[in-house]
Design an enzyme around this catalytic site. Sequence first.
Site, PDB file in Angstrom:
ATOM      1  N   GLU A 324       9.951   1.987  -0.114  1.00  0.00           N
ATOM      2  CA  GLU A 324      10.752   3.359   0.378  1.00  0.00           C
ATOM      3  C   GLU A 324      11.377   4.185  -0.465  1.00  0.00           C
ATOM      4  O   GLU A 324      12.568   4.540  -0.312  1.00  0.00           O
ATOM      5  CB  GLU A 324      11.463   2.892   1.646  1.00  0.00           C
ATOM      6  CG  GLU A 324      10.755   2.329   2.849  1.00  0.00           C
ATOM      7  CD  GLU A 324      11.633   1.766   3.993  1.00  0.00           C
ATOM      8  OE1 GLU A 324      12.873   1.872   4.040  1.00  0.00           O
ATOM      9  OE2 GLU A 324      11.049   1.423   4.952  1.00  0.00           O
ATOM     10  N   CYS A 420      16.624   4.713  12.087  1.00  0.00           N
ATOM     11  CA  CYS A 420      17.478   5.410  11.527  1.00  0.00           C
ATOM     12  C   CYS A 420      17.771   6.951  11.156  1.00  0.00           C
ATOM     13  O   CYS A 420      18.815   7.544  11.279  1.00  0.00           O
ATOM     14  CB  CYS A 420      17.854   4.751  10.020  1.00  0.00           C
ATOM     15  SG  CYS A 420      16.102   5.085   8.930  1.00  0.00           S
TER      16      CYS A 420
END
Lengths: 648, 648
Positions: A324, A420
């Site tokens: 990521e 998130c």
Amino acid sequence: MEKTKKVQEGETEMFQDIQLKNVRVDDPFWSQRQKLLGSVTVPYQEDILYDRIPGIEKSHAIANLKIAAGLMEGEFYGMVFQDSDIAKWIEGAAFSLALFPDPELEKRIDEVIDLIEQAQLEDGYFDTYFIVKEPGRCFQNLQEGHELYCAGHLIEAAVAYYEVTGKDRLLHIVERMVDCIRAHIGPEEGKIRGVPGHEEIELALMKLYRLTKDEKYEQLASYFVYERGNDPDFFENERKNRGWAVWGGSFTNIDYHQVRMKAASQTRAVGHSVRAMYYYTAMADLAEHRQDQQLADACRRLWENVTSKQMYITGNIGQEAAWEGFTNDYELPNDLIYGETCASIGMVFWARRMLEIQALGSYADVMELELFNGVLSGMQMDGKHFFYVNPLEVNPGVSGVLPEYRHVLPERPEWYACACCPPNVVRLILSIEKYAWGEKEHTIYSHLFLGGEARFDAADLTVHSEFPRKGRIEYLIRPKKESFTFAVRIPGYARNVRISRNGILQKQQAVDGYVYFEGGWAERESVLVEFDMPLQRQYANPLVRADAGCVAFRKGPFIYCAEGADNAEPLQELRIPDAGEYREIPIEDGVLKGITAIQMPCRRAKGEAGFLYTEKKPELVPETLTLIPYFAWGNRGVNQMRVWLHAL
Amino acid sequence: MEKTKKVQEGETEMFQDIQLKNVRVDDPFWSQRQKLLGSVTVPYQEDILYDRIPGIEKSHAIANLKIAAGLMEGEFYGMVFQDSDIAKWIEGAAFSLALFPDPELEKRIDEVIDLIEQAQLEDGYFDTYFIVKEPGRCFQNLQEGHELYCAGHLIEAAVAYYEVTGKDRLLHIVERMVDCIRAHIGPEEGKIRGVPGHEEIELALMKLYRLTKDEKYEQLASYFVYERGNDPDFFENERKNRGWAVWGGSFTNIDYHQVRMKAASQTRAVGHSVRAMYYYTAMADLAEHRQDQQLADACRRLWENVTSKQMYITGNIGQEAAWEGFTNDYELPNDLIYGETCASIGMVFWARRMLEIQALGSYADVMELELFNGVLSGMQMDGKHFFYVNPLEVNPGVSGVLPEYRHVLPERPEWYACACCPPNVVRLILSIEKYAWGEKEHTIYSHLFLGGEARFDAADLTVHSEFPRKGRIEYLIRPKKESFTFAVRIPGYARNVRISRNGILQKQQAVDGYVYFEGGWAERESVLVEFDMPLQRQYANPLVRADAGCVAFRKGPFIYCAEGADNAEPLQELRIPDAGEYREIPIEDGVLKGITAIQMPCRRAKGEAGFLYTEKKPELVPETLTLIPYFAWGNRGVNQMRVWLHAL
């Protein structure tokens, strides 16, 4: 060019973030989005935290809290950082209260704070994962445990809730929590000399410090920032001493956590991009606060690396799904991208702090680019569906399907087990005022164009904005002090800029992206900023292999894209001429109502079944290209999408 | 257009593969490669099987055999299909003996056959993995166990060794082995009604059948082909009944094994590409042998799907690394490709069998494309380094490094733990005669241009070939029968074709890719085929997103590529004009000696550091493009490589 507003050495006055109570938003673009977030998304996310929405992955976040508080039986469920969903929701809900007062919502927030208070341990420790699931293992796994990450978010929530409501109960909870952290972690003998596996607490502690003015928070933030990279093997040694893991020891690469070297030595962005952004935000914050030029230089180098070598044209960052995060300079695949919404949000945080180091229009340009593109694309028009991953090219049957592309969803899902991004969008957009305005060294900064009102020590302002539909922003200024400077950013994409003061055209030029108005303020003044925002063709640096031979479109703050909903697929057949007329088409109904599409003539290299390779160059047939702003893609079902189109 | 050579119904004469003893190769291109394989690669691979090469992953294949034979203590080591390395080496070494008689090598092969004979169990069972490591678990795991795959390779080795040496010891070993398989697997009551997880034995059994003329081998081959897909759940049920696994149950997707539907129903290529190729080869073989039109139609559909929707311009197939196989039509990423060397070899096998169903030049065109590109690129110029994965775009720092690209090595390694490709290249190229020539229904076919001599029932031929340097091939024909047809393939890329018979220019046109010469043969005749092979620009179907806006180059059988060794990097900066002059540059020294490079003017969109996106279209500067044949890439260190270049 000496006009650059640099901080004077020795200056000690602590700058403060813009307080929401001093700003009222009445903006043609952002107000409706804030309304959507406040009225739809905040209550929707609350329902999710309470597991009231059927048919989606349960959150269990409130349940975890109740179990930790001893009010409910059960097991912890969710991510190790599940608590942060609650913290981010509180922060967003607090910002919502500032815009849309709602005593019922405030009461419900207080009830959640009650639960947090009851769950907090005697010594101030708070983290439901460890309280419920792994008691006795607190602070043993800073790499994976996310205790400091969750603590950071709770601190931000407390600061926000106090700012909006004046209520200090959550503030005291986090003060006790930070005391507990300080008791266990730090440079002193007998403490754990470690740093968080996921940066976040650093920037939060600086907010707590600004609010409380208690130096211990600044010192802890500084410790975390300056200690980071001091011992690259800390996580590895921690793991060896521990003998247990959350995720079985993946992500042991020191670059993933940005711990290969100390902050001041860092030269290029590496590792997990959200971690990096939160880290760099705190670095910039501390560099400015401590007047640490080495740290400021590192921030500038990192900024330069990200924005001139590793950032997509939409502002998205993080090219690699596996971690990521960042990879190689100029390696920017449009279809394999990670481009997490939270990373773009982190870019906004970082850019805002960079503007405190130095008011450069380029920082604000990127901040605005993120808000109108990389951040906003994270959310569906309905406020209830979200993207983690924001691709610049989507191909049905490939994206979300083939192994390398499995993370690239062609449609926003309702919710994620790891949630998130959604509350991060909420808390950012509902406090956009903090990013639009600045006040420092007797200068009021308009970093972003935001209609409404803003009160400062030196003056009150009313802003009539037609942006982003039109480059016309009028500032009515009511001075309260004799001497101050008013600075308005002139975006890099602005053309034919006209600046008037009290109706009189000025010859003034922007310096480093800002036009400065000084001295001799009359009782009421007006500053009118006008500029054109023609459609601009954008070409990537040829060093970027993914975009070679392609062209993209930008108009003002918006990057555009082509979707299958408006153009026959496959979109790679389209060939775009170098120049030509275009039409703006306001969309008058449907889910994209209110958005302006763009149309222009193009060509199509038409494919047909029956062969793969031929000596004959594909024939080009005329066609009309339709573009929409990038943030609006994916609202009309699964279809192909491209930001970069092949040039003729 | 009725000239197509179709098999007449009812015709029963069994066609036979070309026997090596009837052909002598004296070819300007292939002879030196056969020499290299025979003198370097075959002994090198022998050393590897005996673990005599220090510093590389051990093979242990001979050791496994010795342990199974009770001649050595120890554990089985290597892949479950490690035995197949030995079988493929024997087959390749046998073909080498045919070209380069070597009594010492023959003796060493006999020694290996000794070991196999000693390791074979009483009941004919042979597979060292199961004999040594998993006794009692034979035939319980047809999905993963590879017993039938290894058996297939041993059968091929036995047939080859018998063909070349006339020695039948290995033949008897595999006959006993097949009897054992027949005793356990088949449609009869009490037997396992299963199919192999990796096809291979089917095509091998057909070879054994042609050699021995024993129908039981044809029947077993037919059983495996026709049973396949009859029970899509066979592997899943087998797994449930078994309770153990080789690899823990990955690859359970029924498409991976091509068992979703029966052979005759298959419409597009799916799953693991080498498995698919071996399967389709056997399907085509049986379709022809049994005159099964439904099966032949399925073969044609699959061929159409692969070659017009899923094949790279180099002939490589298998777009997806995760399952080493097929994905979507027109989804052909050049940098993420799998493109296994063995899959291209499989395409050669399949194409050769398709030519028996119908002599279409397009089948032979693909066969030749594979040999000169997708297959040959698998091997380094030194004969000792090999590629599994053959990319059409390589980017240092990305290929072999970033997670999605980890399988795409930028340089050929010395050896692999899983060593399927290297011996596969050996056995194919050392028996290229079998693919070049054909004889059927009183017609002699020259499918590929191959200099040397060939003897058939109807005539003996001597071929003087200047191909591929020049399109000039002269056939001297010495008829032995009065009536026969001689057919020469005219490749699809040939231009300005001139055909002479006995010095007299003929007006004859190719029919379905072949020119047919019939009747009235004089004692000695000559057929001269001449054609031009101009450099051809190749454009992909616009449905292929990976190649949009790009151009590739082909000259005769060769696809070309640009490498960093000859062109400044990055190569994506190059822009290729639609037309123009080019020069052929024979390379006179270094590792590419003997290869002809091509040069032409092009432009470069020059990138420079400092920015990512700009309104200014990159300026183009003149430059010279240098191309080399694709098969020769990667011989000069790690550098960038592209087959598809951006068109101007």
